[in-house]
Design a protein around this motif. Sequence first.
Motif, PDB file in Angstrom:
ATOM      1  N   TYR A 215       3.745   3.873   0.177  1.00 50.34           N
ATOM      2  CA  TYR A 215       3.738   3.824  -1.279  1.00 50.34           C
ATOM      3  C   TYR A 215       2.881   2.658  -1.764  1.00 50.34           C
ATOM      4  CZ  TYR A 215       7.772   6.886  -0.602  1.00 50.34           C
ATOM      5  OH  TYR A 215       8.599   7.909  -0.214  1.00 50.34           O
ATOM      6  N   SER A 216       2.959   1.520  -1.076  1.00 44.57           N
ATOM      7  CA  SER A 216       2.170   0.357  -1.494  1.00 44.57           C
ATOM      8  C   SER A 216       0.681   0.591  -1.293  1.00 44.57           C
ATOM      9  CB  SER A 216       2.622  -0.897  -0.734  1.00 44.57           C
ATOM     10  OG  SER A 216       2.544  -0.709   0.660  1.00 44.57           O
ATOM     11  N   GLU A 217       0.310   1.326  -0.241  1.00 43.50           N
ATOM     12  CA  GLU A 217      -1.099   1.639  -0.018  1.00 43.50           C
ATOM     13  C   GLU A 217      -1.627   2.565  -1.113  1.00 43.50           C
ATOM     14  OE1 GLU A 217      -4.932   1.973   1.558  1.00 43.50           O
ATOM     15  OE2 GLU A 217      -3.362   0.469   1.845  1.00 43.50           O
ATOM     16  N   ILE A 218      -0.813   3.500  -1.538  1.00 50.80           N
ATOM     17  CA  ILE A 218      -1.218   4.378  -2.634  1.00 50.80           C
ATOM     18  C   ILE A 218      -1.406   3.564  -3.905  1.00 50.80           C
ATOM     19  CG2 ILE A 218      -0.489   6.284  -4.114  1.00 50.80           C
ATOM     20  CD1 ILE A 218       1.020   7.398  -1.666  1.00 50.80           C
ATOM     21  N   ALA A 219      -0.481   2.649  -4.178  1.00 50.56           N
ATOM     22  CA  ALA A 219      -0.591   1.804  -5.373  1.00 50.56           C
ATOM     23  C   ALA A 219      -1.882   1.000  -5.346  1.00 50.56           C
ATOM     24  CB  ALA A 219       0.619   0.877  -5.465  1.00 50.56           C
ATOM     25  N   ARG A 220      -2.226   0.456  -4.175  1.00 50.75           N
ATOM     26  CA  ARG A 220      -3.475  -0.296  -4.060  1.00 50.75           C
ATOM     27  C   ARG A 220      -4.682   0.610  -4.300  1.00 50.75           C
ATOM     28  NH1 ARG A 220      -7.646  -0.758  -1.253  1.00 50.75           N
ATOM     29  NH2 ARG A 220      -6.982   0.938   0.120  1.00 50.75           N
ATOM     30  N   ALA A 221      -4.628   1.811  -3.738  1.00 47.82           N
ATOM     31  CA  ALA A 221      -5.771   2.712  -3.829  1.00 47.82           C
ATOM     32  C   ALA A 221      -6.053   3.163  -5.254  1.00 47.82           C
ATOM     33  CB  ALA A 221      -5.539   3.938  -2.943  1.00 47.82           C
ATOM     34  N   ILE A 222      -5.016   3.286  -6.076  1.00 48.73           N
ATOM     35  CA  ILE A 222      -5.244   3.732  -7.450  1.00 48.73           C
ATOM     36  C   ILE A 222      -5.479   2.552  -8.393  1.00 48.73           C
ATOM     37  CG2 ILE A 222      -3.906   5.827  -7.074  1.00 48.73           C
ATOM     38  CD1 ILE A 222      -1.654   4.571  -8.743  1.00 48.73           C
ATOM     39  N   GLY A 223      -5.620   1.351  -7.825  1.00 50.05           N
ATOM     40  CA  GLY A 223      -5.981   0.180  -8.630  1.00 50.05           C
ATOM     41  C   GLY A 223      -4.825  -0.477  -9.337  1.00 50.05           C
ATOM     42  N   ASN A 224      -3.600  -0.248  -8.871  1.00 49.05           N
ATOM     43  CA  ASN A 224      -2.423  -0.817  -9.518  1.00 49.05           C
ATOM     44  C   ASN A 224      -1.429  -1.259  -8.440  1.00 49.05           C
ATOM     45  OD1 ASN A 224      -0.501  -1.535 -11.399  1.00 49.05           O
ATOM     46  ND2 ASN A 224      -0.703   0.358 -12.591  1.00 49.05           N
ATOM     47  N   PRO A 225      -1.786  -2.301  -7.661  1.00 46.63           N
ATOM     48  CA  PRO A 225      -1.012  -2.648  -6.467  1.00 46.63           C
ATOM     49  C   PRO A 225       0.430  -3.067  -6.728  1.00 46.63           C
ATOM     50  CG  PRO A 225      -2.644  -4.346  -6.966  1.00 46.63           C
ATOM     51  CD  PRO A 225      -2.963  -3.177  -7.838  1.00 46.63           C
ATOM     52  N   LYS A 226       0.764  -3.458  -7.945  1.00 44.64           N
ATOM     53  CA  LYS A 226       2.128  -3.868  -8.241  1.00 44.64           C
ATOM     54  C   LYS A 226       3.021  -2.707  -8.663  1.00 44.64           C
ATOM     55  CE  LYS A 226       0.884  -8.597  -9.602  1.00 44.64           C
ATOM     56  NZ  LYS A 226       0.978  -9.630 -10.666  1.00 44.64           N
ATOM     57  N   ALA A 227       2.437  -1.538  -8.777  1.00 45.24           N
ATOM     58  CA  ALA A 227       3.181  -0.389  -9.304  1.00 45.24           C
ATOM     59  C   ALA A 227       3.813   0.450  -8.196  1.00 45.24           C
ATOM     60  CB  ALA A 227       2.264   0.473 -10.152  1.00 45.24           C
ATOM     61  N   VAL A 228       4.348  -0.210  -7.163  1.00 46.52           N
ATOM     62  CA  VAL A 228       4.885   0.526  -6.019  1.00 46.52           C
ATOM     63  C   VAL A 228       6.059   1.413  -6.438  1.00 46.52           C
ATOM     64  CG1 VAL A 228       5.945   0.316  -3.747  1.00 46.52           C
ATOM     65  CG2 VAL A 228       4.102  -1.241  -4.417  1.00 46.52           C
ATOM     66  N   ARG A 229       6.944   0.889  -7.262  1.00 43.37           N
ATOM     67  CA  ARG A 229       8.093   1.683  -7.689  1.00 43.37           C
ATOM     68  C   ARG A 229       7.645   2.898  -8.513  1.00 43.37           C
ATOM     69  NH1 ARG A 229      13.471   0.504  -7.943  1.00 43.37           N
ATOM     70  NH2 ARG A 229      13.041  -1.674  -7.450  1.00 43.37           N
ATOM     71  N   ALA A 230       6.680   2.683  -9.411  1.00 43.06           N
ATOM     72  CA  ALA A 230       6.179   3.797 -10.223  1.00 43.06           C
ATOM     73  C   ALA A 230       5.476   4.828  -9.355  1.00 43.06           C
ATOM     74  CB  ALA A 230       5.231   3.272 -11.296  1.00 43.06           C
ATOM     75  N   VAL A 231       4.779   4.354  -8.319  1.00 41.31           N
ATOM     76  CA  VAL A 231       4.135   5.278  -7.387  1.00 41.31           C
ATOM     77  C   VAL A 231       5.185   6.124  -6.677  1.00 41.31           C
ATOM     78  CG1 VAL A 231       2.943   5.388  -5.154  1.00 41.31           C
ATOM     79  CG2 VAL A 231       1.987   4.027  -7.017  1.00 41.31           C
ATOM     80  N   GLY A 232       6.273   5.484  -6.246  1.00 39.10           N
ATOM     81  CA  GLY A 232       7.337   6.227  -5.585  1.00 39.10           C
ATOM     82  C   GLY A 232       7.910   7.308  -6.480  1.00 39.10           C
ATOM     83  N   THR A 233       8.079   6.985  -7.746  1.00 39.39           N
ATOM     84  CA  THR A 233       8.582   7.975  -8.704  1.00 39.39           C
ATOM     85  C   THR A 233       7.595   9.125  -8.854  1.00 39.39           C
ATOM     86  OG1 THR A 233       9.812   6.284  -9.912  1.00 39.39           O
ATOM     87  CG2 THR A 233       9.333   8.331 -11.083  1.00 39.39           C
ATOM     88  N   ALA A 234       6.305   8.804  -8.959  1.00 32.09           N
ATOM     89  CA  ALA A 234       5.286   9.846  -9.104  1.00 32.09           C
ATOM     90  C   ALA A 234       5.204  10.722  -7.858  1.00 32.09           C
ATOM     91  CB  ALA A 234       3.927   9.208  -9.392  1.00 32.09           C
ATOM     92  N   VAL A 235       5.333  10.110  -6.672  1.00 27.47           N
ATOM     93  CA  VAL A 235       5.346  10.893  -5.438  1.00 27.47           C
ATOM     94  C   VAL A 235       6.500  11.889  -5.468  1.00 27.47           C
ATOM     95  CG1 VAL A 235       5.748  10.780  -2.944  1.00 27.47           C
ATOM     96  CG2 VAL A 235       4.171   9.162  -4.021  1.00 27.47           C
ATOM     97  N   GLY A 236       7.665  11.425  -5.908  1.00 29.31           N
ATOM     98  CA  GLY A 236       8.830  12.294  -5.982  1.00 29.31           C
ATOM     99  C   GLY A 236       8.705  13.393  -7.018  1.00 29.31           C
ATOM    100  N   ARG A 237       7.821  13.201  -7.994  1.00 26.69           N
ATOM    101  CA  ARG A 237       7.629  14.195  -9.048  1.00 26.69           C
ATOM    102  C   ARG A 237       6.497  15.167  -8.729  1.00 26.69           C
ATOM    103  NH1 ARG A 237      11.172  15.583 -12.555  1.00 26.69           N
ATOM    104  NH2 ARG A 237       9.672  15.881 -14.234  1.00 26.69           N
TER     105      ARG A 237
END
Length: 282
Positions: A215-237
């Motif tokens: 999840y943290s690697e995805i957050a880094r890749a989309i240019g928002n490295p601190k958004a790990v929790r939001a990335v996890g939510t988006a993955v789940g959606r």
Amino acid sequence: MPTEEDQGYHFGVIRRAIDRIDAAGGAALSLDDLAAEMHMSPAHFQRVFSRWVGVSPKRYQQYLTLGHARALMRERFTTLDAAGTLGLSGSGRLHDLFLRWEAMSPGDYARHGAGLTISHGYFAGPFGDTLAMATDRGLCGLAFTEETGRAAAFADLAARWPDATFVEAPDRVAPMVEAAFSRTGETRLHLIGAPFQIKVWEALLAVPSGHVTTYSEIARAIGNPKAVRAVGTAVGRNPISWLIPCHRALRKTGALGGYHWGLPVKRAMLAWEGARADAQAG
């Protein structure tokens, strides 16, 4: 190539095998013992596994262990491209399948599906009973119902686009599902979500079959490295499971994390891909 009925049956066997292997507490099970637990002859059990994944039941056990995800993190971790290389539409390869995807515009998303007709149907797939939804632009929903049940899966996907018109029309959706599960030809996806969600889903499309990311690697890749929790939510959606491979996202520790359609399905997907990747490499 197994038929749809074969695929659904095979996953039912795999689902029971996961439970049995877990219950063994790490002890290896012989072909005869495992086949007996599945109420199948050893020869039939061997054929089911070979057709479904391409390796023997004995070898497949290692891919169903809880430690398999951590092994993937060590051996097949994928870093993703920087945000600048990720657009909101494009094409790419996923296993043997050629995907083309188109993202809904933010304005269309804000209308909650108003004016959109979504066809749907249920199909037997490699990971059990599958609900598929599609617009005239491509698949927009793919859910696995073995753990949740059909009614809950349909309500879950339909709630993403509450003002859309839903039509039961499996014949319209069937050719897309066939292309997706046969892993040949081209399948079109219609990504319906908020811009941030779509960015996350597109990052997932860059993770090769048999590999994993975090999840943290995805957050880094989309240019928002601190958004790990939001990335996890988006993955789940992610509404298009398997084709947009949210099952390949793990925690940094190598733990599986969650999976919207049930962890047994996620484990089976990772095991299927890992076993096939090793078989093809060998």
